[in-house]
Design a protein around this motif. Structure first.
Motif, PDB file in Angstrom:
ATOM      1  N   GLN A  75       0.861  -1.170   0.000  1.00  0.00           N
ATOM      2  CA  GLN A  75       0.000   0.000   0.000  1.00  0.00           C
ATOM      3  C   GLN A  75       0.901   1.225   0.000  1.00  0.00           C
ATOM      4  OE1 GLN A  75      -2.990   0.018   3.004  1.00  0.00           O
ATOM      5  NE2 GLN A  75      -3.743   2.041   2.457  1.00  0.00           N
ATOM      6  N   ALA A  76       0.562   2.190  -0.828  1.00  0.00           N
ATOM      7  CA  ALA A  76       1.353   3.416  -0.899  1.00  0.00           C
ATOM      8  C   ALA A  76       1.309   4.133   0.450  1.00  0.00           C
ATOM      9  CB  ALA A  76       0.800   4.327  -1.988  1.00  0.00           C
ATOM     10  N   PRO A  77       2.432   4.714   0.861  1.00  0.00           N
ATOM     11  CA  PRO A  77       2.437   5.486   2.115  1.00  0.00           C
ATOM     12  C   PRO A  77       1.473   6.673   2.016  1.00  0.00           C
ATOM     13  CG  PRO A  77       4.680   5.090   1.345  1.00  0.00           C
ATOM     14  CD  PRO A  77       3.760   4.644   0.249  1.00  0.00           C
ATOM     15  N   MET A  78       0.991   7.157   3.147  1.00  0.00           N
ATOM     16  CA  MET A  78       0.018   8.249   3.181  1.00  0.00           C
ATOM     17  C   MET A  78       0.536   9.479   2.436  1.00  0.00           C
ATOM     18  SD  MET A  78      -2.981   9.226   3.929  1.00  0.00           S
ATOM     19  CE  MET A  78      -3.587   7.990   5.049  1.00  0.00           C
ATOM     20  N   LYS A  79       1.810   9.796   2.566  1.00  0.00           N
ATOM     21  CA  LYS A  79       2.371  10.966   1.874  1.00  0.00           C
ATOM     22  C   LYS A  79       2.254  10.805   0.357  1.00  0.00           C
ATOM     23  CE  LYS A  79       6.673  13.709   1.825  1.00  0.00           C
ATOM     24  NZ  LYS A  79       6.557  14.488   0.770  1.00  0.00           N
ATOM     25  N   VAL A  80       2.523   9.599  -0.158  1.00  0.00           N
ATOM     26  CA  VAL A  80       2.404   9.327  -1.590  1.00  0.00           C
ATOM     27  C   VAL A  80       0.947   9.472  -2.020  1.00  0.00           C
ATOM     28  CG1 VAL A  80       2.648   7.551  -3.377  1.00  0.00           C
ATOM     29  CG2 VAL A  80       4.447   7.868  -1.668  1.00  0.00           C
ATOM     30  N   TRP A  81       0.026   8.915  -1.212  1.00  0.00           N
ATOM     31  CA  TRP A  81      -1.399   9.032  -1.526  1.00  0.00           C
ATOM     32  C   TRP A  81      -1.821  10.502  -1.570  1.00  0.00           C
ATOM     33  CZ3 TRP A  81      -5.790   8.113  -3.576  1.00  0.00           C
ATOM     34  CH2 TRP A  81      -6.952   8.699  -3.093  1.00  0.00           C
ATOM     35  N   GLU A  82      -1.444  11.292  -0.571  1.00  0.00           N
ATOM     36  CA  GLU A  82      -1.867  12.695  -0.512  1.00  0.00           C
ATOM     37  C   GLU A  82      -1.350  13.482  -1.711  1.00  0.00           C
ATOM     38  OE1 GLU A  82      -0.482  13.737   3.373  1.00  0.00           O
ATOM     39  OE2 GLU A  82      -2.307  12.971   4.352  1.00  0.00           O
ATOM     40  N   GLU A  83      -0.093  13.248  -2.096  1.00  0.00           N
ATOM     41  CA  GLU A  83       0.470  13.943  -3.262  1.00  0.00           C
ATOM     42  C   GLU A  83      -0.250  13.520  -4.542  1.00  0.00           C
ATOM     43  OE1 GLU A  83       4.645  13.122  -3.182  1.00  0.00           O
ATOM     44  OE2 GLU A  83       4.972  14.380  -1.409  1.00  0.00           O
ATOM     45  N   TRP A  84      -0.479  12.206  -4.692  1.00  0.00           N
ATOM     46  CA  TRP A  84      -1.152  11.690  -5.883  1.00  0.00           C
ATOM     47  C   TRP A  84      -2.582  12.215  -5.949  1.00  0.00           C
ATOM     48  CZ3 TRP A  84      -5.328   8.554  -7.136  1.00  0.00           C
ATOM     49  CH2 TRP A  84      -5.316   7.968  -8.411  1.00  0.00           C
ATOM     50  N   ARG A  85      -3.267  12.145  -4.826  1.00  0.00           N
ATOM     51  CA  ARG A  85      -4.651  12.618  -4.760  1.00  0.00           C
ATOM     52  C   ARG A  85      -4.745  14.092  -5.148  1.00  0.00           C
ATOM     53  NH1 ARG A  85      -6.128  13.399   1.051  1.00  0.00           N
ATOM     54  NH2 ARG A  85      -4.870  15.217   0.589  1.00  0.00           N
ATOM     55  N   ASP A  86      -3.878  14.914  -4.589  1.00  0.00           N
ATOM     56  CA  ASP A  86      -3.925  16.345  -4.871  1.00  0.00           C
ATOM     57  C   ASP A  86      -3.573  16.655  -6.323  1.00  0.00           C
ATOM     58  OD1 ASP A  86      -4.614  16.631  -2.222  1.00  0.00           O
ATOM     59  OD2 ASP A  86      -2.645  17.362  -1.592  1.00  0.00           O
ATOM     60  N   ASP A  87      -2.704  15.850  -6.891  1.00  0.00           N
ATOM     61  CA  ASP A  87      -2.226  16.105  -8.252  1.00  0.00           C
ATOM     62  C   ASP A  87      -3.059  15.420  -9.334  1.00  0.00           C
ATOM     63  OD1 ASP A  87      -0.260  17.172 -10.124  1.00  0.00           O
ATOM     64  OD2 ASP A  87       0.439  15.091 -10.316  1.00  0.00           O
ATOM     65  N   ARG A  88      -3.567  14.206  -9.079  1.00  0.00           N
ATOM     66  CA  ARG A  88      -4.135  13.387 -10.149  1.00  0.00           C
ATOM     67  C   ARG A  88      -5.574  12.908  -9.952  1.00  0.00           C
ATOM     68  NH1 ARG A  88      -0.960  11.623 -14.066  1.00  0.00           N
ATOM     69  NH2 ARG A  88      -2.431   9.968 -14.452  1.00  0.00           N
ATOM     70  N   TYR A  89      -6.148  13.132  -8.792  1.00  0.00           N
ATOM     71  CA  TYR A  89      -7.450  12.529  -8.508  1.00  0.00           C
ATOM     72  C   TYR A  89      -8.508  12.956  -9.523  1.00  0.00           C
ATOM     73  CZ  TYR A  89     -10.939  10.166  -5.687  1.00  0.00           C
ATOM     74  OH  TYR A  89     -11.903   9.305  -5.252  1.00  0.00           O
ATOM     75  N   ARG A  90      -8.570  14.247  -9.845  1.00  0.00           N
ATOM     76  CA  ARG A  90      -9.587  14.714 -10.794  1.00  0.00           C
ATOM     77  C   ARG A  90      -9.385  14.056 -12.160  1.00  0.00           C
ATOM     78  NH1 ARG A  90     -13.416  18.273 -10.909  1.00  0.00           N
ATOM     79  NH2 ARG A  90     -12.782  19.360  -9.041  1.00  0.00           N
ATOM     80  N   LEU A  91      -8.148  13.992 -12.641  1.00  0.00           N
ATOM     81  CA  LEU A  91      -7.858  13.344 -13.925  1.00  0.00           C
ATOM     82  C   LEU A  91      -8.255  11.873 -13.892  1.00  0.00           C
ATOM     83  CD1 LEU A  91      -6.540  13.154 -16.764  1.00  0.00           C
ATOM     84  CD2 LEU A  91      -4.389  12.669 -15.567  1.00  0.00           C
ATOM     85  N   GLU A  92      -7.893  11.165 -12.837  1.00  0.00           N
ATOM     86  CA  GLU A  92      -8.213   9.740 -12.747  1.00  0.00           C
ATOM     87  C   GLU A  92      -9.720   9.519 -12.618  1.00  0.00           C
ATOM     88  OE1 GLU A  92      -6.110   7.555 -13.535  1.00  0.00           O
ATOM     89  OE2 GLU A  92      -4.290   8.741 -13.359  1.00  0.00           O
TER      90      GLU A  92
END
Length: 147
Positions: A75-92
């Protein structure tokens, strides 16, 4: 238990005949997940649709695991999730919606949608989902010994 195997298909249960194609795919949103089979000629389809609130974090875990050579086992660490979510969630999320629109827009005789959460949520919802699939496939009345 893992759905991955070494039988010539990426996942257990995948197969292809002249009339039926069963596969796990992220097509059309991921270019590297194009169909291995001839599903484009199919006139009926079954899709298992997962709520994006679970699907997108799972997809990040897949990408993260792949980046460290571990596939689905981490499972991705929380920091990785937060960065990914903030950067890519809308696109995904837009890609997730594009996948639904792709299947809705196909010229199919029938499309059967099963919610992943219904399959995994409880025995009752799982059994009902499988009954509806059996009925859609024309494999019987969808009755079990529990009836």
């Amino acid at each position: 238990f893992s759905l991955y195997n070494n039988t010539g298909h990426k996942f257990l249960g995948e197969f292809n005949t002249t009339s039926v194609s069963v596969e796990k795919t992220y097509f059309p949103v991921c270019p590297n997940h194009t169909s291995k089979f001839a599903y484009r000629a199919a006139t009926r389809a079954v899709i298992i649709l997962r709520d994006p609130r679970g699907a997108l974090p799972s997809y990040l875990n897949y990408q993260y695991g792949d980046s460290i050579g571990s596939k689905h086992s981490v499972q991705a660490p929380m920091k990785v999730w937060e960065e990914w979510r903030d950067d890519r969630y809308r696109l995904e999320l837009e890609r997730w919606i594009e996948t639904i629109r792709h299947w809705e827009g196909r010229k199919l005789d029938a499309l059967h949608v099963i919610l992943y959460e219904d399959l995994t949520g409880s025995r009752a919802t799982g059994v009902e989902s499988l009954r509806s699939l059996i009925q859609f496939l024309g494999l019987g009345e969808g009755k079990t010994d529990d009836d």
